[in-house]
Design an enzyme around this catalytic site. Sequence first.
Site, mmCIF file in Angstrom:
data_model
loop_
_atom_site.group_PDB
_atom_site.id
_atom_site.type_symbol
_atom_site.label_atom_id
_atom_site.label_comp_id
_atom_site.label_asym_id
_atom_site.label_seq_id
_atom_site.Cartn_x
_atom_site.Cartn_y
_atom_site.Cartn_z
ATOM 1 N N LYS A 209 -19.530 -23.845 13.206
ATOM 2 C CA LYS A 209 -19.066 -22.808 14.143
ATOM 3 C C LYS A 209 -17.778 -22.151 13.646
ATOM 4 C CE LYS A 209 -18.071 -24.107 18.503
ATOM 5 N NZ LYS A 209 -16.710 -23.796 18.979
ATOM 6 N N SER A 210 -16.828 -22.966 13.216
ATOM 7 C CA SER A 210 -15.544 -22.400 12.761
ATOM 8 C C SER A 210 -15.759 -21.471 11.572
ATOM 9 C CB SER A 210 -14.599 -23.524 12.327
ATOM 10 O OG SER A 210 -14.212 -24.277 13.431
ATOM 11 N N GLY B 42 -12.577 -19.946 22.585
ATOM 12 C CA GLY B 42 -11.151 -19.844 22.255
ATOM 13 C C GLY B 42 -10.957 -19.381 20.821
ATOM 14 N N SER C 120 -2.450 -26.158 15.140
ATOM 15 C CA SER C 120 -3.575 -25.369 15.646
ATOM 16 C C SER C 120 -4.097 -24.430 14.571
ATOM 17 C CB SER C 120 -3.135 -24.546 16.869
ATOM 18 O OG SER C 120 -4.127 -23.566 17.139
ATOM 19 N N ASP D 155 -12.050 -32.038 17.975
ATOM 20 C CA ASP D 155 -13.196 -31.751 18.844
ATOM 21 C C ASP D 155 -14.083 -32.977 19.060
ATOM 22 O OD1 ASP D 155 -12.377 -29.132 19.106
ATOM 23 O OD2 ASP D 155 -13.538 -28.445 17.383
ATOM 24 N N LYS E 179 -8.509 -27.641 26.202
ATOM 25 C CA LYS E 179 -9.742 -27.205 25.519
ATOM 26 C C LYS E 179 -10.656 -26.509 26.542
ATOM 27 C CE LYS E 179 -8.702 -28.522 21.408
ATOM 28 N NZ LYS E 179 -8.463 -27.514 20.381
ATOM 29 N N ARG F 206 -10.326 -32.208 28.664
ATOM 30 C CA ARG F 206 -11.300 -33.195 28.165
ATOM 31 C C ARG F 206 -10.865 -34.634 28.413
ATOM 32 N NH1 ARG F 206 -13.408 -30.045 22.677
ATOM 33 N NH2 ARG F 206 -14.981 -28.833 23.818
HETATM 34 C C1 S3P Z 1 -10.913 -24.288 15.829
HETATM 35 C C2 S3P Z 1 -9.703 -24.943 15.961
HETATM 36 C C3 S3P Z 1 -9.476 -26.010 16.947
HETATM 37 C C4 S3P Z 1 -10.777 -26.530 17.532
HETATM 38 C C5 S3P Z 1 -11.731 -25.434 17.878
HETATM 39 C C6 S3P Z 1 -12.088 -24.625 16.643
HETATM 40 C C7 S3P Z 1 -11.040 -23.230 14.805
HETATM 41 O O1 S3P Z 1 -8.683 -25.491 17.999
HETATM 42 O O2 S3P Z 1 -10.513 -27.316 18.686
HETATM 43 O O3 S3P Z 1 -12.926 -25.955 18.436
HETATM 44 O O4 S3P Z 1 -12.172 -22.833 14.472
HETATM 45 O O5 S3P Z 1 -9.994 -22.774 14.306
HETATM 46 P P1 S3P Z 1 -7.070 -25.457 17.918
HETATM 47 O O6 S3P Z 1 -6.672 -24.458 16.913
HETATM 48 O O7 S3P Z 1 -6.640 -25.081 19.305
HETATM 49 O O8 S3P Z 1 -6.669 -26.854 17.558
#
Ligand code: S3P
Length: 448
Positions: free
Chosen positions: A27-28, A100, A173, A325, A352, A356
């Site tokens: 996903k990322s 997010g 983050s 996650d 989140k 959670r």
């Molecule tokens: C993500 C970063 C993480 C993760 C999210 C995906 C990303 O969040 O929890 O599911 O793709 O950069 P944070 O940047 O808030 O830690």
Amino acid sequence: MNSGEQKPLRGFPSNQLKGNVIISGDKSISHRAVILGALSVGETKIKGLLESDDVLATMNAVKLLGSTVVRHSQGCYSIFGVGTGGFLEPDNFIDCGNSGTAVRLLIGAVSTNPITTSFTGDSSLRSRPMNRIIKPLSKFGTEFHGRNCDLLPMTVVGTDEPVPIVYKLPIPSAQVKSAVLLAGLNTPGKTTVIEEKATRDHTERMLKAFGAGVEIQESEEGTAITVDGYAELNPLELEVPSDPSSAAFIISAGLIVEDSTLTVRNIGMNPTRTGLFKTFEEMGANLHYELIENSSGEPLAHIHVKSSDLKGVEVPPERAPSMIDEYPILAAVAAVSEGDTVMRGVKELRVKETDRISAMVLGLKSCGVDVTEYDDGFTVHGKGRGSVKGDTTVKTHFDHRIAMSFLCLGLTSNNPITVDDGSAINTSFPQFTDIMANIGARIEELES
Ligand code: S3P
């Protein structure tokens, strides 16, 4: 998308999970591939793109911002980019749904374009803090007008005279790091983010692959990641690895359901993502990695899983960013392990898709598991296989990972576990229930 219609699902005690599983794209990495494709000049071809609600939200966003997205077949897309600084002012709100990552990365990407963009999302996303990106992005000269200052809906007035910044992350983050680096692409000079604790580095890796100037330096303050401004991104052909965070559910099911043997294929093994696998090994998990050649710029492996008798462990807080996650599924696995699993230093879990810590603590307690909650985490007092009563309905608060975690736990509890709503699973892992059925796990949809 959160349509408001609930889809209750029930996980039943199951045995002997078997199979060779292909998990959908990361996903990322999928979000980043779409955004960087949209910012490059010409056609970026992507294979293995995750077609989940979150990534579809990012695709819709880049279309509204002027790029063209063409779907060839499942997971195969072309993105025709507009070049850095080329985003057009959208004629409507950008709705990021539950994601997010979508909203924070996209706000970073538009913030140094001279356009005004308005963002919104579902009720979960509308309650998540945006201050963490407003703070650094304001330093470029961008203006933000959010509900209650830092909540969605939010209008972002991009600056036409951005100034480069050096920003030290106050919290680990990857979303904030990425938002700043993406803002730096259309800014003169060099933009630097300093991180004390390593977070997922897909943005840096992919920026390099697209030809941006990226420099990474270690210093006493942490790792400094610098991107050259006014970057010209060259389109790419890229293949998205399978998502370790989705694989985590299948691997966990294989570990906790007796007599199981599974293989999950082509999993991204980026060290900034594999904290759960390390933790499982410390718990005594029978996992075997077959490293494979790849052209994705990310390390990959097939992971062989055999059911294992696990023991509780203390997860070092400094490992949190590499498994942020994965705490919900770790908590479910901890419930059927022997002894305490201590998860602390993870206050971030409270902001989140839902809180959670609270959702897992309440859900586990209703399944008959002994749990202690702290402000910054929780301890699961596991009593081994066969110790979880189940026979309950858990509230998921439209959180995909809470839903999948309790469905996995239901496979090895004494009675089924129901989740009130499994529809959020489509935000990250639409194939979850099909894959589970194929490996022999019994998960059923109930009448709502
Ligand atoms: C993500 C970063 C993480 C993760 C999210 C995906 C990303 O969040 O929890 O599911 O793709 O950069 P944070 O940047 O808030 O830690």
